[in-house]
Write a protein that holds these residues in place. Sequence first.
Motif, PDB file in Angstrom:
ATOM      1  N   VAL A 166       0.807  -1.229   0.000  1.00 38.74           N
ATOM      2  CA  VAL A 166       0.000   0.000   0.000  1.00 38.74           C
ATOM      3  C   VAL A 166       0.835   1.272   0.000  1.00 38.74           C
ATOM      4  N   PRO A 167       1.896   1.366   0.834  1.00 34.87           N
ATOM      5  CA  PRO A 167       2.676   2.618   0.806  1.00 34.87           C
ATOM      6  C   PRO A 167       3.227   2.946  -0.578  1.00 34.87           C
ATOM      7  N   VAL A 168       3.726   1.901  -1.263  1.00 30.83           N
ATOM      8  CA  VAL A 168       4.262   2.147  -2.613  1.00 30.83           C
ATOM      9  C   VAL A 168       3.150   2.588  -3.552  1.00 30.83           C
ATOM     10  N   ARG A 200      -0.083   9.360  -5.371  1.00 27.99           N
ATOM     11  CA  ARG A 200       0.153  10.776  -5.020  1.00 27.99           C
ATOM     12  C   ARG A 200       1.095  11.431  -6.024  1.00 27.99           C
ATOM     13  N   ALA A 216       0.297   4.023  -2.683  1.00 26.50           N
ATOM     14  CA  ALA A 216      -0.183   5.356  -2.286  1.00 26.50           C
ATOM     15  C   ALA A 216       0.771   6.445  -2.765  1.00 26.50           C
ATOM     16  N   LEU A 217       2.078   6.197  -2.584  1.00 25.24           N
ATOM     17  CA  LEU A 217       3.062   7.177  -3.061  1.00 25.24           C
ATOM     18  C   LEU A 217       3.012   7.319  -4.573  1.00 25.24           C
TER      19      LEU A 217
END
Length: 623
Positions: free
Chosen positions: A190-192, A198, A194-195
């Motif tokens: 998810v962080p990858v 964005r 989400a980044l």
Amino acid sequence: MTSTPSGIPGTADDSAELLPIASGARTRAALRTLIRPDRGRALLGLGVLVGATAVGLLVQPLLGRIVDIVADGRPADALTLPVVLLLVVAVVQGVTTTLGLTQVARLGETVLARLREQFVERALHLPADRLERAGAGDLTARVTGDVARVAEAVRSALPEMARSVLAIVLTLGAMALLDVRFLLAALLAVPVQALTARWYVRRAVTVYADQRVANGAQQQQLLETIGGAATVRGHRLEEQHTEKSARRSRKAVELTMRSVHLVLGFYARLHIAEYIGLAAVLVTGFFLVRDGSVSIGTATAAALYFHSLFGPVNAALVLLDDAQSAAAGLARLVGVTDIEESAAQLPHQRTEAGAAVTVDAVSHAYGPGRTVLHEVSLALRAGEHVALVGTSGAGKSTLARLVAGVQQPTGGTVSVAGVQQPTGGTVSLAGGHQPTGGKVSVAQSAPGPAGPSVVLVTQEVHVFTGTLAEDLRLARPDATDADLRTALATVYALEWAEALPEGLATVVGEGGHRLDPARAQQLALARLVLADPPVAVLDEATAEAGSAGARTLERSAEAALAGRTALVVAHRLTQAVAADRIVVLEAGRVVESGTHDELRTADGPYATLWRAWSGSRNAPRTR
């Protein structure tokens, strides 16, 4: 065609004042307003899609069950129930998904139709000077490219996005039900993601908005260059216009390539997220199976769940590309629908006693340093025919359009038929300017039951696609066939109209029977007769007829104006001779006013114009 003050199209328009673009907050608010009448359909479609997605999530546990049966060495008949259930799940999911997507698609098409109606209504009511400042290319790009982009998103991206988001949320929930540790492993991606989202959104909004603006500017330049080709060649401006077109094309290509590189970087980052998440789920499954916490089938179901997320996650993130492009287009459409109508704050102004039209100290400028009218005052008595004459650039057409209400003065007031009212009733029947409803800051009286107060006929005639009868009924929808024939007969057009292949039922306009300029102008004058306004404005309405049809068309115009107050921009001075009064403009100011005989005797500017025009008519022709 948009022209600069010099009359040469496109020579000084690199700083066009484009139509507004709505902010993100305003665009979202407009979207909510558009959806509000169909909230029931939206909730129904969402509910059905939730059910379809939930049913589809049974596939992975059933496959895991099959893996456990095989791993435990159970008999083959133990596979019957899970296989049958897989078939049932496939059928139920297919049916419910179809129903849900159908509801979402209907919702999208309904909202799109509502947006189109609002856009067209506002576009048709734009003040002519506002549209000219923006350039026709800007509006054309919005009504074609932006509408098409939003429509494409509504028909494909919106249903797919709805299904993808539901699949992601419910699949993650199903992984948590198997074992919360599978969910935690999956969330490492998810962080990858989400980044990545964005990173993409922050760049895409600007890139796609700039790209649409650049395409509009490119389209505007092409329209000006092609539309004014004869003038461009006459002034030897080919290289200048070619360079302008090339510069705007290079800008559009540059922005297109920026968007391509943006998408490539977007996909590369998504693949990294997929590898991280899948590896984490597989490693978690290995350790949980080794510890006996879950079965091989459960670990298999978790891996299949995560693998099934590749499609929805990638689809949802990839659809950000379409969503950002559509959002940029939607903001441009909402920007047009939000243009305020300045007529609402007009004070009431009365015409002079006995006057049908009063122009009081009117000034008008097309921008700083481009003033074309200087405190012009003029009164037209009821039933009076006034001709406006003057050299090119004197401000005749501008004054005519201010009286007609398709432009607003930058100073002074224009009042029609007694009282200035903000609701107005101006309509154009030529097609060069679309109906404005009088909703600009020019004084207009409200339309009466028989039609508008003022009708404008210009030399830029448009024949709408449809039958001749339908084209005529644009001026008066309830007109009978007898009314149409009477109007045509009034302007001496009935004979050729009835001689058409199917008479009044003949299809004219684009793809239909072609009308020459003189007949098209007679059609516009017949619309004037049908609309039956008390005040008519003719802006060089006979200019496109050519010398052969000039007399016939002037006779048609004279008949159409009978019994009305009329302001006529005279293309030929024979029209001025027949007028009750002649007003001469010079450099945006009234310099003479009187009858033809009075002005000839005065030996002023009009007499000079008359001698020059008479001399050109009587000069011997050479080959």
